[in-house]
Write a protein that holds these residues in place. Structure first.
Motif, PDB file in Angstrom:
ATOM      1  N   UNK A 127     -54.991  30.393 -79.281  1.00 22.81           N
ATOM      2  CA  UNK A 127     -56.218  30.719 -80.003  1.00 22.81           C
ATOM      3  C   UNK A 127     -55.870  31.741 -81.088  1.00 22.81           C
ATOM      4  N   UNK A 128     -56.086  31.378 -82.328  1.00 23.98           N
ATOM      5  CA  UNK A 128     -55.777  32.271 -83.436  1.00 23.98           C
ATOM      6  C   UNK A 128     -56.995  33.131 -83.764  1.00 23.98           C
ATOM      7  N   UNK A 129     -56.777  34.405 -83.915  1.00 24.82           N
ATOM      8  CA  UNK A 129     -57.845  35.306 -84.358  1.00 24.82           C
ATOM      9  C   UNK A 129     -57.602  35.671 -85.821  1.00 24.82           C
ATOM     10  N   UNK A 130     -56.360  35.975 -86.156  1.00 25.76           N
ATOM     11  CA  UNK A 130     -56.022  36.340 -87.530  1.00 25.76           C
ATOM     12  C   UNK A 130     -54.517  36.153 -87.751  1.00 25.76           C
ATOM     13  N   UNK A 131     -54.156  35.589 -88.915  1.00 29.23           N
ATOM     14  CA  UNK A 131     -52.761  35.540 -89.344  1.00 29.23           C
ATOM     15  C   UNK A 131     -51.948  34.363 -88.855  1.00 29.23           C
ATOM     16  N   UNK A 132     -52.457  33.536 -87.972  1.00 36.83           N
ATOM     17  CA  UNK A 132     -51.739  32.353 -87.480  1.00 36.83           C
ATOM     18  C   UNK A 132     -52.704  31.178 -87.428  1.00 36.83           C
ATOM     19  N   UNK A 133     -52.187  30.025 -87.014  1.00 36.90           N
ATOM     20  CA  UNK A 133     -53.012  28.829 -86.851  1.00 36.90           C
ATOM     21  C   UNK A 133     -52.903  28.355 -85.408  1.00 36.90           C
ATOM     22  N   UNK A 134     -53.974  27.764 -84.887  1.00 37.66           N
ATOM     23  CA  UNK A 134     -53.923  27.221 -83.530  1.00 37.66           C
ATOM     24  C   UNK A 134     -52.825  26.173 -83.449  1.00 37.66           C
ATOM     25  N   UNK A 135     -52.042  26.195 -82.368  1.00 36.95           N
ATOM     26  CA  UNK A 135     -50.962  25.238 -82.161  1.00 36.95           C
ATOM     27  C   UNK A 135     -49.649  25.639 -82.816  1.00 36.95           C
ATOM     28  N   UNK A 136     -49.639  26.672 -83.613  1.00 39.06           N
ATOM     29  CA  UNK A 136     -48.418  27.116 -84.288  1.00 39.06           C
ATOM     30  C   UNK A 136     -47.429  27.686 -83.267  1.00 39.06           C
ATOM     31  N   UNK A 137     -46.152  27.525 -83.536  1.00 36.71           N
ATOM     32  CA  UNK A 137     -45.095  28.135 -82.717  1.00 36.71           C
ATOM     33  C   UNK A 137     -44.601  29.381 -83.480  1.00 36.71           C
ATOM     34  N   UNK A 138     -44.643  30.523 -82.813  1.00 32.66           N
ATOM     35  CA  UNK A 138     -44.168  31.760 -83.442  1.00 32.66           C
ATOM     36  C   UNK A 138     -42.964  32.286 -82.664  1.00 32.66           C
ATOM     37  N   UNK A 139     -42.084  32.950 -83.395  1.00 32.85           N
ATOM     38  CA  UNK A 139     -40.928  33.608 -82.781  1.00 32.85           C
ATOM     39  C   UNK A 139     -41.247  35.099 -82.667  1.00 32.85           C
ATOM     40  N   UNK A 140     -41.148  35.610 -81.460  1.00 35.36           N
ATOM     41  CA  UNK A 140     -41.483  37.011 -81.190  1.00 35.36           C
ATOM     42  C   UNK A 140     -40.186  37.786 -80.975  1.00 35.36           C
ATOM     43  N   UNK A 141     -40.021  38.842 -81.753  1.00 40.45           N
ATOM     44  CA  UNK A 141     -38.879  39.749 -81.547  1.00 40.45           C
ATOM     45  C   UNK A 141     -39.167  40.482 -80.240  1.00 40.45           C
ATOM     46  N   UNK A 142     -38.391  40.187 -79.195  1.00 34.06           N
ATOM     47  CA  UNK A 142     -38.712  40.646 -77.841  1.00 34.06           C
ATOM     48  C   UNK A 142     -37.588  41.459 -77.223  1.00 34.06           C
ATOM     49  N   UNK A 143     -36.911  42.277 -78.006  1.00 37.69           N
ATOM     50  CA  UNK A 143     -35.805  43.086 -77.500  1.00 37.69           C
ATOM     51  C   UNK A 143     -36.350  44.216 -76.634  1.00 37.69           C
ATOM     52  N   UNK A 144     -35.904  44.322 -75.378  1.00 38.44           N
ATOM     53  CA  UNK A 144     -36.410  45.393 -74.507  1.00 38.44           C
ATOM     54  C   UNK A 144     -35.836  46.758 -74.886  1.00 38.44           C
ATOM     55  N   UNK A 145     -36.578  47.810 -74.558  1.00 43.22           N
ATOM     56  CA  UNK A 145     -36.121  49.184 -74.728  1.00 43.22           C
ATOM     57  C   UNK A 145     -36.181  49.857 -73.363  1.00 43.22           C
ATOM     58  N   UNK A 146     -35.872  51.141 -73.314  1.00 44.24           N
ATOM     59  CA  UNK A 146     -35.949  51.858 -72.046  1.00 44.24           C
ATOM     60  C   UNK A 146     -37.393  51.994 -71.575  1.00 44.24           C
ATOM     61  N   UNK A 147     -38.342  51.775 -72.475  1.00 43.41           N
ATOM     62  CA  UNK A 147     -39.767  51.845 -72.126  1.00 43.41           C
ATOM     63  C   UNK A 147     -40.384  50.457 -72.015  1.00 43.41           C
ATOM     64  N   UNK A 148     -39.580  49.449 -71.821  1.00 43.93           N
ATOM     65  CA  UNK A 148     -40.118  48.094 -71.718  1.00 43.93           C
ATOM     66  C   UNK A 148     -40.226  47.465 -73.092  1.00 43.93           C
ATOM     67  N   UNK A 149     -41.271  46.692 -73.304  1.00 47.58           N
ATOM     68  CA  UNK A 149     -41.497  46.106 -74.618  1.00 47.58           C
ATOM     69  C   UNK A 149     -40.685  44.868 -74.902  1.00 47.58           C
ATOM     70  N   UNK A 150     -40.017  44.341 -73.914  1.00 51.79           N
ATOM     71  CA  UNK A 150     -39.230  43.137 -74.119  1.00 51.79           C
ATOM     72  C   UNK A 150     -39.746  41.992 -73.275  1.00 51.79           C
ATOM     73  N   UNK A 151     -39.245  40.811 -73.575  1.00 51.12           N
ATOM     74  CA  UNK A 151     -39.569  39.622 -72.791  1.00 51.12           C
ATOM     75  C   UNK A 151     -38.264  38.963 -72.368  1.00 51.12           C
ATOM     76  N   UNK A 152     -38.231  38.428 -71.146  1.00 58.91           N
ATOM     77  CA  UNK A 152     -37.058  37.711 -70.671  1.00 58.91           C
ATOM     78  C   UNK A 152     -37.508  36.388 -70.067  1.00 58.91           C
ATOM     79  N   UNK A 153     -36.603  35.698 -69.382  1.00 58.72           N
ATOM     80  CA  UNK A 153     -36.912  34.379 -68.829  1.00 58.72           C
ATOM     81  C   UNK A 153     -38.085  34.407 -67.847  1.00 58.72           C
ATOM     82  N   UNK A 154     -38.315  35.535 -67.201  1.00 60.67           N
ATOM     83  CA  UNK A 154     -39.435  35.616 -66.257  1.00 60.67           C
ATOM     84  C   UNK A 154     -40.791  35.558 -66.963  1.00 60.67           C
ATOM     85  N   UNK A 155     -40.799  35.752 -68.280  1.00 58.40           N
ATOM     86  CA  UNK A 155     -42.055  35.724 -69.044  1.00 58.40           C
ATOM     87  C   UNK A 155     -42.482  34.308 -69.432  1.00 58.40           C
ATOM     88  N   UNK A 156     -41.600  33.324 -69.232  1.00 59.31           N
ATOM     89  CA  UNK A 156     -41.944  31.945 -69.608  1.00 59.31           C
ATOM     90  C   UNK A 156     -43.154  31.485 -68.796  1.00 59.31           C
TER      91      UNK A 156
END
Length: 187
Positions: A127-156
């Motif tokens: 569901x797009x609210x702003x800046x994208x289109x419904x159905x679009x595939x986006x690439x998210x920069x998901x590098x973790x830090x010591x405070x989290x903020x990352x995504x790994x295979x468990x996020x699929x």
């Protein structure tokens, strides 16, 4: 004449005193020289001293590096924990360029020329609210830090809102946006 001999005696006395003081000084000087020659000389190579000096220097450098980078390496509390996927859009994120509800469909490590490898999550926009289109595939920069903020295979398969902006990295567009627990109102 009496005064002349008195002067001569005085002169001899002064000479004797000077001689005595000079001898006394000579004995002190010889003792100091002997002391200096028997102690370890600074120009002689002493392996134990060299090792101790280098170990202390390395420990000092390591401690200095640790102190200087400590804020970067440690999360300063749960209120600073970062997250990319949000349960709802917080008021702090209302002004973001990109707001959408997404589902994570894959996470992999991306290698681009001139950059170190980093985590990238591919997400399907539900569901797009702003800046994208419904159905679009986006690439998210998901590098973790010591405070989290990352995504790994468990996020699929996880769903949530993203809020942030698109950023060009090596001629490719990536979504960048992570929020602290304090910013999203959990603390």
């Amino acid at each position: 004449m009496g005064s002349g001999s008195a002067r001569a005696e005085k002169a001899q006395g002064l000479f004797w005193v000077n001689t005595r003081n000079r001898r006394h000084f000579d004995h002190k000087a010889r003792g100091f020289y002997f002391y200096m020659m028997t102690r370890a000389q600074p120009n002689r190579f002493d392996l134990r001293c060299w090792i101790a000096t280098n170990v202390c220097a390395a420990a000092g450098a390591g401690l200095g590096l640790l102190v200087l980078t400590a804020p970067v390496l440690a999360c300063r509390g749960p209120q600073n924990h970062r997250t990319i996927l949000l349960d709802a859009i917080p008021p702090a994120a209302e002004g973001s360029e990109v707001i959408a509800r997404v589902e994570i469909i894959g996470v992999h490590i991306r290698e681009l020329p001139g950059l170190r490898p980093f985590h990238v999550a591919r997400a399907h926009v539900l569901q797009s609210v702003r800046g994208t289109a419904d159905g679009q595939i986006v690439q998210i920069h998901a590098e973790p830090t010591s405070c989290g903020g990352g995504l790994d295979q468990s996020a699929v398969g996880r769903k949530g809102f993203i809020a942030g902006r698109f950023h060009l990295i090596a001629d490719e567009t990536f979504f960048i946006g992570s929020w602290t627990e304090r910013q999203i109102g959990k603390f």
